[in-house]
Design a protein around this motif. Structure first.
Motif, short mmCIF file in Angstrom:
data_model
loop_
_atom_site.label_atom_id
_atom_site.label_comp_id
_atom_site.label_asym_id
_atom_site.label_seq_id
_atom_site.Cartn_x
_atom_site.Cartn_y
_atom_site.Cartn_z
N SER A 42 15.14 -77.25 18.20
CA SER A 42 15.65 -75.78 17.57
C SER A 42 15.69 -74.88 19.05
CB SER A 42 14.26 -75.09 16.95
OG SER A 42 13.36 -75.02 17.81
N GLU A 43 16.42 -74.15 18.46
CA GLU A 43 16.95 -72.82 19.10
C GLU A 43 16.66 -71.37 18.44
OE1 GLU A 43 21.18 -74.57 21.21
OE2 GLU A 43 21.13 -73.33 19.27
N VAL A 44 16.56 -70.51 19.53
CA VAL A 44 16.20 -69.14 19.19
C VAL A 44 17.28 -68.15 19.91
CG1 VAL A 44 13.78 -69.47 18.51
CG2 VAL A 44 14.46 -68.69 20.92
N ALA A 45 17.66 -66.95 19.46
CA ALA A 45 18.51 -66.51 20.18
C ALA A 45 17.66 -64.91 20.54
CB ALA A 45 19.83 -65.98 19.24
N TYR A 46 18.21 -64.16 21.63
CA TYR A 46 17.48 -62.77 22.03
C TYR A 46 18.97 -61.91 22.23
CZ TYR A 46 14.93 -59.46 24.45
OH TYR A 46 14.42 -58.28 24.89
N THR A 47 18.78 -61.00 21.55
CA THR A 47 19.97 -59.72 22.18
C THR A 47 19.10 -58.54 22.64
OG1 THR A 47 20.07 -58.76 19.79
CG2 THR A 47 21.35 -60.45 20.32
N GLU A 48 19.72 -57.94 23.48
CA GLU A 48 19.39 -56.94 24.40
C GLU A 48 20.15 -55.78 24.63
OE1 GLU A 48 15.60 -56.66 27.40
OE2 GLU A 48 17.29 -57.73 27.97
N GLY A 49 19.75 -54.30 24.50
CA GLY A 49 20.55 -53.38 25.18
C GLY A 49 19.85 -52.57 25.92
N ALA A 50 20.13 -51.30 26.17
CA ALA A 50 19.51 -50.77 27.13
C ALA A 50 18.02 -50.52 26.97
CB ALA A 50 20.09 -49.42 27.58
N HIS A 51 17.91 -50.03 25.65
CA HIS A 51 16.58 -49.62 25.14
C HIS A 51 16.02 -50.30 23.89
CE1 HIS A 51 17.05 -46.44 27.88
NE2 HIS A 51 18.11 -46.03 27.35
N TYR A 52 16.52 -51.46 23.57
CA TYR A 52 16.03 -52.48 22.62
C TYR A 52 16.11 -53.96 22.87
CZ TYR A 52 20.96 -53.53 21.52
OH TYR A 52 22.31 -54.18 21.62
N GLY A 53 15.65 -54.41 22.01
CA GLY A 53 15.65 -55.90 22.01
C GLY A 53 15.47 -56.57 20.71
N GLN A 54 15.95 -57.74 20.38
CA GLN A 54 15.67 -58.32 18.90
C GLN A 54 15.72 -59.88 19.31
OE1 GLN A 54 18.73 -57.81 16.37
NE2 GLN A 54 17.75 -58.67 14.80
N LEU A 55 14.70 -60.52 18.74
CA LEU A 55 14.60 -61.94 18.64
C LEU A 55 14.98 -62.28 17.33
CD1 LEU A 55 13.13 -64.41 20.28
CD2 LEU A 55 11.24 -64.07 19.02
N ILE A 56 15.83 -63.58 17.44
CA ILE A 56 16.45 -63.90 16.06
C ILE A 56 15.75 -65.60 16.05
CG2 ILE A 56 18.46 -64.58 14.79
CD1 ILE A 56 18.97 -62.14 17.73
N GLU A 57 15.55 -65.93 14.99
CA GLU A 57 14.74 -67.14 14.76
C GLU A 57 15.25 -67.98 13.51
OE1 GLU A 57 10.45 -67.58 16.58
OE2 GLU A 57 10.39 -65.54 15.44
N ASP A 58 15.81 -67.03 12.56
CA ASP A 58 16.46 -67.69 11.55
C ASP A 58 17.50 -68.72 11.95
OD1 ASP A 58 17.11 -67.84 8.60
OD2 ASP A 58 18.94 -67.39 9.31
N PRO A 59 17.43 -70.04 11.71
CA PRO A 59 18.52 -71.26 12.04
C PRO A 59 20.07 -70.69 12.00
CG PRO A 59 16.78 -72.06 11.18
CD PRO A 59 16.23 -70.56 10.66
N ALA A 60 20.12 -70.07 10.56
CA ALA A 60 21.55 -69.84 10.29
C ALA A 60 22.12 -68.76 11.41
CB ALA A 60 21.86 -69.32 9.03
N GLU A 61 21.36 -67.73 11.49
CA GLU A 61 21.60 -66.59 12.61
C GLU A 61 21.87 -67.06 14.03
OE1 GLU A 61 20.02 -62.48 11.81
OE2 GLU A 61 18.64 -63.46 10.75
N VAL A 62 20.82 -67.92 14.22
CA VAL A 62 20.92 -68.63 15.66
C VAL A 62 22.13 -69.19 15.94
CG1 VAL A 62 19.79 -69.91 17.23
CG2 VAL A 62 18.40 -68.50 15.94
N ARG A 63 22.86 -70.04 14.75
CA ARG A 63 23.84 -70.85 15.10
C ARG A 63 25.16 -69.87 15.33
NH1 ARG A 63 21.52 -74.24 11.04
NH2 ARG A 63 22.52 -72.98 9.55
N THR A 64 25.01 -68.50 14.60
CA THR A 64 26.05 -67.64 14.95
C THR A 64 26.19 -67.14 15.93
OG1 THR A 64 26.10 -66.89 12.45
CG2 THR A 64 27.19 -65.53 14.02
#
Length: 304
Positions: free
Chosen positions: A211-233
């Motif tokens: 499986s895969e997970v994605a993580y996006t980050e800006g200067a003052h925030y972060g978001q962990l993405i675990e939903d498979p469809a979103e991760v594929r995007t």
């Protein structure tokens, strides 16, 4: 983890025949602070206190090694989850928009980056954050090290974080890291224009179960993405960034050029020129396969 840390302190203190007041004097804190540590109440122990307790109790670095796990408990749930996933990942793909990823930072570069955080409360916390960041790099040299693929925005090379000397050392670190068989470094030039990840950095983690997970980050925030469809995007976005970036050998040439101060008049070659030069470099290197382009991050590439 704070409770585990506290129980170890209590067990070691009892074995040493010390009272909380005596241990407090030895570590230059009040006895109530030792009580808080042992009961996992109040503020979490600092790295300095962990070191002092380790020395006073002859714990052979046990408490210092436990401390990073206690330290993580101060982070939000999603941040701790991302750290846990990172420790298990078999491959890590990163797009860095502003600074060199933590896994490849030199200590002085990391110090400069961490010293400007809005949530930084002082020098002690800076040292704690620096220790934790440097500690996470140890996995790159371990037996279960992940494959690491890093795409650096050109802005990362241009911004003199920490000053010229620090930046030069950091550039040398990137060039050295890129010689490792499990590490690939690419540069995404300004010439490529806009792209889907312009808002911040992006990390794709491939886990042992496929499986895969994605993580996006800006200067003052972060978001962990675990939903498979979103991760594929997000994974597709990362693949496109790799495809748009300079090939690995040309990327290293660009890093050297910026490091040597020859970048002001430099012209990024066209895509056709890049393909031609990449093939020439491949032939000159004796047929060594170039890692780069638009393929997906391998999930289970054989480790050296």
């Amino acid at each position: 983890m704070a409770a585990l840390f506290g129980s170890r302190v209590r067990r070691l203190r009892t074995a040493a025949g010390l009272t909380q007041a005596e241990l407090g004097r030895m570590t230059h804190v009040v006895s109530t602070r030792i009580t808080q540590v042992e009961r996992a109440s109040g503020a979490k122990p600092t790295l300095g206190l962990a070191r002092a307790l380790d020395a006073a109790l002859g714990a052979d670095n046990l408490l210092v090694e436990l401390w990073p796990y206690v330290y993580r408990e101060a982070f939000p749930d999603w941040s701790r989850a991302f750290m846990a996933h990172s420790e298990r990942a078999v491959s890590i793909g990163e797009y860095a928009a502003h600074v060199v990823p933590g896994l490849l930072q030199t200590e002085e570069y990391a110090r400069a980056v961490l010293s400007v955080g809005l949530t930084l409360s002082g020098d002690a916390q800076l040292e704690e954050r620096l220790t934790a960041r440097m500690g996470r790099q140890e996995r790159l040299g371990s037996a279960d090290r992940p494959d690491l693929w890093v795409v650096l925005d050109e802005a990362v090379l241009r911004r003199p974080v920490g000053g010229p000397a620090v930046m030069r050392e950091q550039s040398e670190r990137l060039l050295e890291a890129a010689t490792e068989p499990h590490i690939t470094v690419q540069v995404l030039p300004f010439e490529q224009g806009e792209h889907d990840a312009m808002g911040g950095s992006l990390t794709i983690l491939a886990l042992p179960d496929g499986s895969e997970v994605a993580y996006t980050e800006g200067a003052h925030y972060g978001q962990l993405i675990e939903d498979p469809a979103e991760v594929r995007t997000f994974s597709l976005t990362y693949d496109r960034l790799r495809a748009a970036a300079l090939p690995p050998l040309m990327s290293l040439d660009m890093i050297r050029s910026v490091m040597e101060g020859n970048h002001r008049g430099a012209k990024v070659p066209s895509r056709s020129d890049r393909r031609r030069v990449a093939q020439e470099q491949l032939q000159q290197s004796g047929g060594r396969q170039l890692r780069g382009g638009g393929g997906r991050i391998p999930r289970h590439r054989a480790r050296p």
